[in-house]
Structures are given as structure tokens and as C-alpha cells.
Design a protein around this motif. Structure first.
Motif, mmCIF file in Angstrom:
data_model
loop_
_atom_site.group_PDB
_atom_site.id
_atom_site.type_symbol
_atom_site.label_atom_id
_atom_site.label_comp_id
_atom_site.label_asym_id
_atom_site.label_seq_id
_atom_site.Cartn_x
_atom_site.Cartn_y
_atom_site.Cartn_z
ATOM 1 N N ASN A 95 0.878 -1.195 0.101
ATOM 2 C CA ASN A 95 0.175 0.040 0.018
ATOM 3 C C ASN A 95 0.687 1.297 -0.121
ATOM 4 O O ASN A 95 0.408 2.127 -0.442
ATOM 5 N N LEU A 96 2.076 1.082 0.457
ATOM 6 C CA LEU A 96 2.691 2.352 0.574
ATOM 7 C C LEU A 96 3.356 2.567 -0.925
ATOM 8 O O LEU A 96 3.339 3.805 -1.239
ATOM 9 N N ALA A 97 3.713 1.496 -1.583
ATOM 10 C CA ALA A 97 3.976 1.492 -3.147
ATOM 11 C C ALA A 97 2.930 2.302 -3.752
ATOM 12 O O ALA A 97 3.024 3.032 -4.756
ATOM 13 N N GLY A 98 1.474 1.906 -3.633
ATOM 14 C CA GLY A 98 0.570 2.538 -4.159
ATOM 15 C C GLY A 98 0.205 3.930 -3.764
ATOM 16 O O GLY A 98 -0.062 4.910 -4.530
ATOM 17 N N ALA A 99 0.727 4.388 -2.481
ATOM 18 C CA ALA A 99 0.502 5.613 -1.855
ATOM 19 C C ALA A 99 1.697 6.649 -2.931
ATOM 20 O O ALA A 99 1.562 7.501 -3.105
ATOM 21 N N VAL A 100 2.890 6.110 -2.957
ATOM 22 C CA VAL A 100 3.779 6.682 -3.972
ATOM 23 C C VAL A 100 3.247 7.118 -5.315
ATOM 24 O O VAL A 100 3.585 8.344 -5.686
ATOM 25 N N ALA A 131 -6.598 5.386 -8.958
ATOM 26 C CA ALA A 131 -6.778 4.250 -10.101
ATOM 27 C C ALA A 131 -5.874 3.559 -10.575
ATOM 28 O O ALA A 131 -5.509 2.389 -10.532
ATOM 29 N N LEU A 132 -4.534 4.250 -10.619
ATOM 30 C CA LEU A 132 -3.194 3.675 -11.037
ATOM 31 C C LEU A 132 -2.760 2.748 -9.819
ATOM 32 O O LEU A 132 -2.266 1.636 -9.936
ATOM 33 N N ALA A 133 -2.905 3.177 -8.506
ATOM 34 C CA ALA A 133 -2.286 2.435 -7.597
ATOM 35 C C ALA A 133 -3.260 1.458 -7.247
ATOM 36 O O ALA A 133 -2.770 0.356 -6.493
ATOM 37 N N THR A 134 -4.482 1.199 -7.620
ATOM 38 C CA THR A 134 -5.460 0.300 -7.374
ATOM 39 C C THR A 134 -4.995 -1.053 -8.057
ATOM 40 O O THR A 134 -5.057 -2.214 -7.656
ATOM 41 N N VAL A 135 -4.738 -0.933 -9.333
ATOM 42 C CA VAL A 135 -3.978 -2.005 -9.957
ATOM 43 C C VAL A 135 -2.706 -2.786 -9.298
ATOM 44 O O VAL A 135 -2.706 -3.881 -9.148
ATOM 45 N N LEU A 136 -1.951 -1.872 -8.930
ATOM 46 C CA LEU A 136 -0.613 -2.123 -8.159
ATOM 47 C C LEU A 136 -1.018 -2.860 -6.887
ATOM 48 O O LEU A 136 -0.484 -3.988 -6.412
ATOM 49 N N ARG A 137 -1.942 -2.293 -6.131
ATOM 50 C CA ARG A 137 -2.495 -2.911 -4.909
ATOM 51 C C ARG A 137 -2.991 -4.299 -5.140
ATOM 52 O O ARG A 137 -2.803 -5.233 -4.077
ATOM 53 N N PHE A 138 -3.932 -4.347 -6.201
ATOM 54 C CA PHE A 138 -4.436 -5.793 -6.418
ATOM 55 C C PHE A 138 -3.559 -6.825 -6.416
ATOM 56 O O PHE A 138 -3.676 -7.711 -5.730
ATOM 57 N N TRP A 139 -2.744 -6.626 -7.332
ATOM 58 C CA TRP A 139 -1.604 -7.537 -7.683
ATOM 59 C C TRP A 139 -0.822 -8.000 -6.329
ATOM 60 O O TRP A 139 -0.473 -9.049 -6.204
ATOM 61 N N GLY A 140 -0.310 -6.814 -5.710
ATOM 62 C CA GLY A 140 0.481 -7.132 -4.541
ATOM 63 C C GLY A 140 -0.306 -7.900 -3.389
ATOM 64 O O GLY A 140 -0.048 -8.731 -2.643
ATOM 65 N N THR A 141 -1.587 -7.442 -3.250
ATOM 66 C CA THR A 141 -2.438 -7.947 -2.187
ATOM 67 C C THR A 141 -2.601 -9.532 -2.577
ATOM 68 O O THR A 141 -2.415 -10.309 -1.548
ATOM 69 N N ARG A 142 -3.101 -9.841 -3.594
ATOM 70 C CA ARG A 142 -3.183 -11.291 -3.910
ATOM 71 C C ARG A 142 -2.157 -12.076 -4.047
ATOM 72 O O ARG A 142 -2.190 -13.178 -3.811
ATOM 73 N N THR A 143 -1.104 -11.550 -4.389
ATOM 74 C CA THR A 143 -0.029 -12.513 -4.818
ATOM 75 C C THR A 143 1.084 -12.467 -3.412
ATOM 76 O O THR A 143 1.789 -13.563 -3.319
ATOM 77 N N LEU A 144 1.309 -11.044 -2.786
ATOM 78 C CA LEU A 144 2.338 -11.081 -1.661
ATOM 79 C C LEU A 144 1.643 -11.307 -0.335
ATOM 80 O O LEU A 144 2.627 -11.536 0.458
ATOM 81 N N VAL A 145 0.491 -10.924 -0.088
ATOM 82 C CA VAL A 145 -0.188 -10.905 1.337
ATOM 83 C C VAL A 145 -1.124 -11.879 1.611
ATOM 84 O O VAL A 145 -0.648 -12.941 2.462
ATOM 85 N N PHE A 146 -2.104 -12.117 0.930
ATOM 86 C CA PHE A 146 -3.084 -12.980 1.029
ATOM 87 C C PHE A 146 -2.792 -14.014 0.157
ATOM 88 O O PHE A 146 -3.613 -14.349 -0.799
#
Length: 157
Positions: A95-100, A131-146
Motif C-alpha cells: 500500500n505504501l507503493a500504491g501511495a507513492v 486508479a493507478l495505485a489500485t492496479v498495483l495494490r490488487f496484484w500485491g495483495t493477492r500475490t504477496l499478502v493473502f
């Protein structure tokens, strides 16, 4: 290998597609709640509270991130194996990457293009940036976190 949100053994393509749609719908619903918290707080901090745009966005980010983690952990990805504090730390990093991404959009618009109105700040920070950050967050959340066992690109930490 599949990118399912929860373990489903040898299923047909339609069943996997339904599972993927459920994951995306859950992520989107949680994201909308987090977005609403972020946007409402950003708008209030930027307007009546009179904070500068980057400080307002930083504070509203923390609120939105907290809503997103709780919603995903308790809802969308409740079946995934989560490793406690480590998962939360990775979630925060994603989420920090998305915030950036969001802050870069806001900075470019406000300081680079000279679009300094509250409306311009809201569109660039909470619209385009989100909108741009959401794409990054979806990928990161599903593959790295959960993650689920066997998911391609999953984090094994």
C-alpha cells in the motif's frame, strides 16, 4: 497453476472463473470502502482543516489502508493463510507503493502543472492516482499478502 483467492481442488474453468470474479468483487467492495474513507478524510483535511495537499494525502492514506487491510483480512481473503504481523507489514509495503503512485500524481499536478485548486488536487490524488495505485495494490495483495498454496508468484515468507 491458478491464481485463485482460496484453495479449490481441480475445478473446471467456469468454477475457477467464478472464484476469480468473487475475489475481484470482494477486493473492489473493500477498496470502495477504503476509497471512501480516504477521499472523505482527504477532502476534509484539504478543505476545512486547511492542511497542505501532501500532508492531507498522507493522513488519509493511513485511514484508507487500515480499512482495506481489515476488510480484506476479514472478508475477501478470509480463507487465505496469513502470517500475522509479517503479512500486515507486507500489506503496508504494498500500500505504501500504491501511495507513492498517488503522491506522484498529486505532486505532478499540483506543483509541476500548477493545478492548485482543491478540485484539481482531489482529481489527481484521489482520482487518477487512486486508479493507478489500485492496479498495483490488487496484484500485491493477492500475490504477496493473502496468498494461497500453489498460486503463481506467491510470496512464501
Amino acid at each position: 497453476m491458478s491464481t485463485r483467492a482460496w484453495p479449490i481442488r481441480r475445478t473446471s474453468r467456469p468454477t475457477r472463473a467464478r472464484a476469480d470474479r468473487r475475489e475481484l468483487a470482494g477486493f473492489a467492495a473493500v477498496g470502495l470502502l477504503a476509497y471512501a474513507a480516504d477521499l472523505a478524510l482527504f477532502t476534509w483535511l484539504r478543505g476545512p482543516a486547511g492542511l497542505d495537499p501532501l500532508t492531507a494525502k498522507g493522513i488519509s492514506f493511513v485511514a484508507g489502508c487500515s480499512v482495506a487491510y481489515a476488510g480484506n483480512a476479514l472478508g475477501t481473503y478470509r480463507h487465505a493463510r496469513v502470517k500475522g504481523l509479517r503479512a500486515y507489514a507486507v500489506f503496508c509495503a504494498v500500500n505504501l507503493a500504491g501511495a507513492v503512485v498517488q503522491l506522484l500524481c498529486l505532486t505532478l499536478s499540483h506543483y509541476g502543472l500548477g493545478l492548485t485548486s482543491q478540485r484539481a488536487d482531489t482529481v489527481s490524488g484521489a482520482g487518477v492516482g487512486m486508479a493507478l495505485a489500485t492496479v498495483l495494490r490488487f496484484w500485491g495483495t493477492r500475490t504477496l499478502v493473502f496468498r494461497t498454496e500453489g498460486r503463481v508468484g506467491s510470496w512464501t515468507g
